[in-house]
Design a protein around this motif. Structure first.
Motif, PDB file in Angstrom:
ATOM      1  N   ALA A 231       0.835  -1.209   0.000  1.00 40.94           N
ATOM      2  CA  ALA A 231       0.000   0.000   0.000  1.00 40.94           C
ATOM      3  C   ALA A 231       0.863   1.250   0.000  1.00 40.94           C
ATOM      4  CB  ALA A 231      -0.928  -0.006   1.216  1.00 40.94           C
ATOM      5  N   LEU A 232       1.983   1.214   0.737  1.00 45.63           N
ATOM      6  CA  LEU A 232       2.880   2.366   0.766  1.00 45.63           C
ATOM      7  C   LEU A 232       3.505   2.591  -0.608  1.00 45.63           C
ATOM      8  CD1 LEU A 232       4.404   4.581   2.319  1.00 45.63           C
ATOM      9  CD2 LEU A 232       6.135   2.866   2.892  1.00 45.63           C
ATOM     10  N   LEU A 233       3.965   1.524  -1.250  1.00 44.40           N
ATOM     11  CA  LEU A 233       4.548   1.667  -2.583  1.00 44.40           C
ATOM     12  C   LEU A 233       3.534   2.227  -3.569  1.00 44.40           C
ATOM     13  CD1 LEU A 233       6.628  -1.647  -2.829  1.00 44.40           C
ATOM     14  CD2 LEU A 233       7.483   0.669  -2.500  1.00 44.40           C
ATOM     15  N   LEU A 234       2.289   1.739  -3.504  1.00 45.90           N
ATOM     16  CA  LEU A 234       1.241   2.241  -4.391  1.00 45.90           C
ATOM     17  C   LEU A 234       0.962   3.714  -4.108  1.00 45.90           C
ATOM     18  CD1 LEU A 234      -0.875   1.714  -6.566  1.00 45.90           C
ATOM     19  CD2 LEU A 234      -2.446   0.961  -4.751  1.00 45.90           C
ATOM     20  N   ALA A 235       0.924   4.071  -2.816  1.00 49.82           N
ATOM     21  CA  ALA A 235       0.672   5.466  -2.443  1.00 49.82           C
ATOM     22  C   ALA A 235       1.772   6.376  -2.966  1.00 49.82           C
ATOM     23  CB  ALA A 235       0.549   5.587  -0.928  1.00 49.82           C
ATOM     24  N   VAL A 236       3.025   5.931  -2.843  1.00 45.01           N
ATOM     25  CA  VAL A 236       4.143   6.733  -3.349  1.00 45.01           C
ATOM     26  C   VAL A 236       4.039   6.896  -4.856  1.00 45.01           C
ATOM     27  CG1 VAL A 236       6.645   6.720  -3.724  1.00 45.01           C
ATOM     28  CG2 VAL A 236       5.711   6.213  -1.457  1.00 45.01           C
ATOM     29  N   ALA A 237       3.705   5.806  -5.556  1.00 44.21           N
ATOM     30  CA  ALA A 237       3.619   5.856  -7.014  1.00 44.21           C
ATOM     31  C   ALA A 237       2.515   6.797  -7.490  1.00 44.21           C
ATOM     32  CB  ALA A 237       3.378   4.451  -7.561  1.00 44.21           C
ATOM     33  N   LEU A 238       1.455   6.947  -6.714  1.00 43.80           N
ATOM     34  CA  LEU A 238       0.334   7.791  -7.125  1.00 43.80           C
ATOM     35  C   LEU A 238       0.426   9.208  -6.560  1.00 43.80           C
ATOM     36  CD1 LEU A 238      -2.627   5.257  -6.702  1.00 43.80           C
ATOM     37  CD2 LEU A 238      -1.509   5.965  -8.829  1.00 43.80           C
TER      38      LEU A 238
END
Length: 420
Positions: A231-238
């Motif tokens: 979820a953190l990686l996805l949040a950073v990517a978006l």
């Protein structure tokens, strides 16, 4: 021994006022620096006119922050002619068309506010890690740190980038304490703000990855770490690209070739930036600034150290700057903290280990970057390391406070740090 809540609150207020008073004095008494001519001018064009051409070499958030202080001032804006030098237009805007005194004072206020918020962040973070005494120690060290005070009111990228880099590191630590989607979004937003202020703030990412790997190997790791890591990686990517686009006013600005030469870089770094540009995930203006920083780093910048000038730098530059630009009290406290951390025997919880890992990693990366890089033109490049050194020192204070010899020693450190 824990200070009474009322005493603690009074000390916090007193230290914040002491810091604010020093920053206010600097706003009123310090002369205009060369960089401020550029950033005040660029910030106003960005915020009021949506024109991001004047400062393409760095992300736009810091100049825009300074320009918040100019809202309502309605300065006179001379035309920006094709082929006109950027610094010449800035000189006209600041010195010729307007009264530099009120303009500069108002532009410095938002930066000073950010510096005070950084000090409060360090107080709260240290308090959460090691208790009220540690929090007060962190706030005291920050409130009287000569470099934080000296740069903490100037309209440059230094103080905002330092504060937002610390905020991003804190947000990663906050997420690691109890991983969840809300905290992941907070960490991504803080990282986005940091890298929209200065490109070197990306150092938070490798430091966070190392700490995250350590947390994965820890038997006491928080539940749900794996799922929340995704979820953190996805949040950073978006979120990070969204923050960058917002910093550029939701539109891309081509490199101002009529005002400044386009950077010429090659190699793997340029190929990577070409690939990023092809995706249009972040503004091309942002990657153009990265290209400039790559070119500048390769070419170097004439610097001065101990009677010698060089373009390639000195490996000892960071250590010399650290030694001569800090108070005897801060250096003594730093040496004591290093000794205490090397001798620690008690088991530590994952939260404290994560904070120390981030602090040590980021401080060392900043020091190594300054020492090994070719752009050695001021101790201000060490500024992002100081919040993390403050945290490391503050975390060792409670144990020393509890010893019979601790209070006199801490008093001596305090006098050597904040004394005349």
């Amino acid at each position: 021994m824990r200070p009474h809540r009322g005493v603690e609150a009074a000390l916090v207020v007193a230290l914040v006022l002491a810091l604010a008073g020093q920053l206010a004095w600097g706003i009123a008494s310090d002369g205009l620096t060369n960089d401020e001519v550029l950033y005040v001018s660029a910030g106003y064009r960005q915020l009021a006119l949506g024109d991001f051409r004047l400062s393409p070499t760095q992300p736009p958030l810091a100049p825009s922050l300074a320009a918040l202080g100019l809202l309502g001032l309605h300065p006179r804006v001379p035309p920006l002619e094709r082929g006109e030098g950027i610094l010449e237009w800035c000189r006209q805007f600041v010195h010729v068309q307007n009264d530099v005194g009120p303009m500069l004072a108002r532009a410095r206020v938002p930066v000073a506010v950010v510096t005070v918020l950084l000090a409060l962040l360090l107080w709260g973070w240290a308090r959460a890690l090691a208790g009220p005494v540690a929090g007060l120690a962190a706030l005291f060290l920050a409130a009287f740190h000569p470099s934080l005070v000296a740069h903490g009111h100037l309209t440059t990228t230094d103080a905002p980038a330092t504060a937002l880099t610390a905020l991003a590191a804190w947000a990663v630590w906050f997420w690691l304490r109890a991983p969840g989607r809300g905290r992941a979004l907070l960490a991504a937003a803080a990282l986005g703000l940091a890298v929209a202020t200065r490109v070197t703030s990306w150092i938070v990412v490798p430091a966070a990855l190392v700490v995250l790997l350590g947390a994965w190997r820890d038997r006491a790791r928080p539940p749900g770490l794996g799922r929340s890591s995704l979820a953190l990686l996805l949040a950073v990517a978006l979120v990070v690209p969204a923050v960058l686009w917002a910093a550029y006013g939701l539109h891309d600005t081509p490199w101002p070739e009529d005002l400044m030469r386009r950077p010429r870089v090659g190699g793997a770094g340029a190929a990577l930036l070409d690939a990023v540009d092809a995706t249009h995930v972040v503004p091309a203006a942002y990657t153009a600034g990265l290209r400039f920083q790559l070119e500048h780093g390769r070419e170097g910048h004439v610097g001065y150290l101990l009677g010698e000038r060089r373009r390639t730098g000195w490996w000892s530059y960071g250590l010399v700057a650290l030694a001569v630009k800090n108070t005897p009290g801060f250096l003594l406290a730093l040496a004591g903290a290093a000794w205490a951390l090397a001798r620690r025997r008690a088991a530590e919880g994952p939260s404290l280990r994560a904070a120390r890992g981030l602090s040590i990693g980021l401080a060392l990366v900043v020091l190594a970057g300054v020492s090994l890089g070719r752009i050695q033109i001021g101790e201000r490049y060490l500024l992002p390391a100081y919040p993390f050194l403050v945290l490391l020192i503050a975390g060792t204070v409670p144990a020393l406070w509890a010893r019979s010899y601790g209070k006199p020693l801490l008093l001596l450190v305090a006098l050597l740090h904040a004394g005349p």
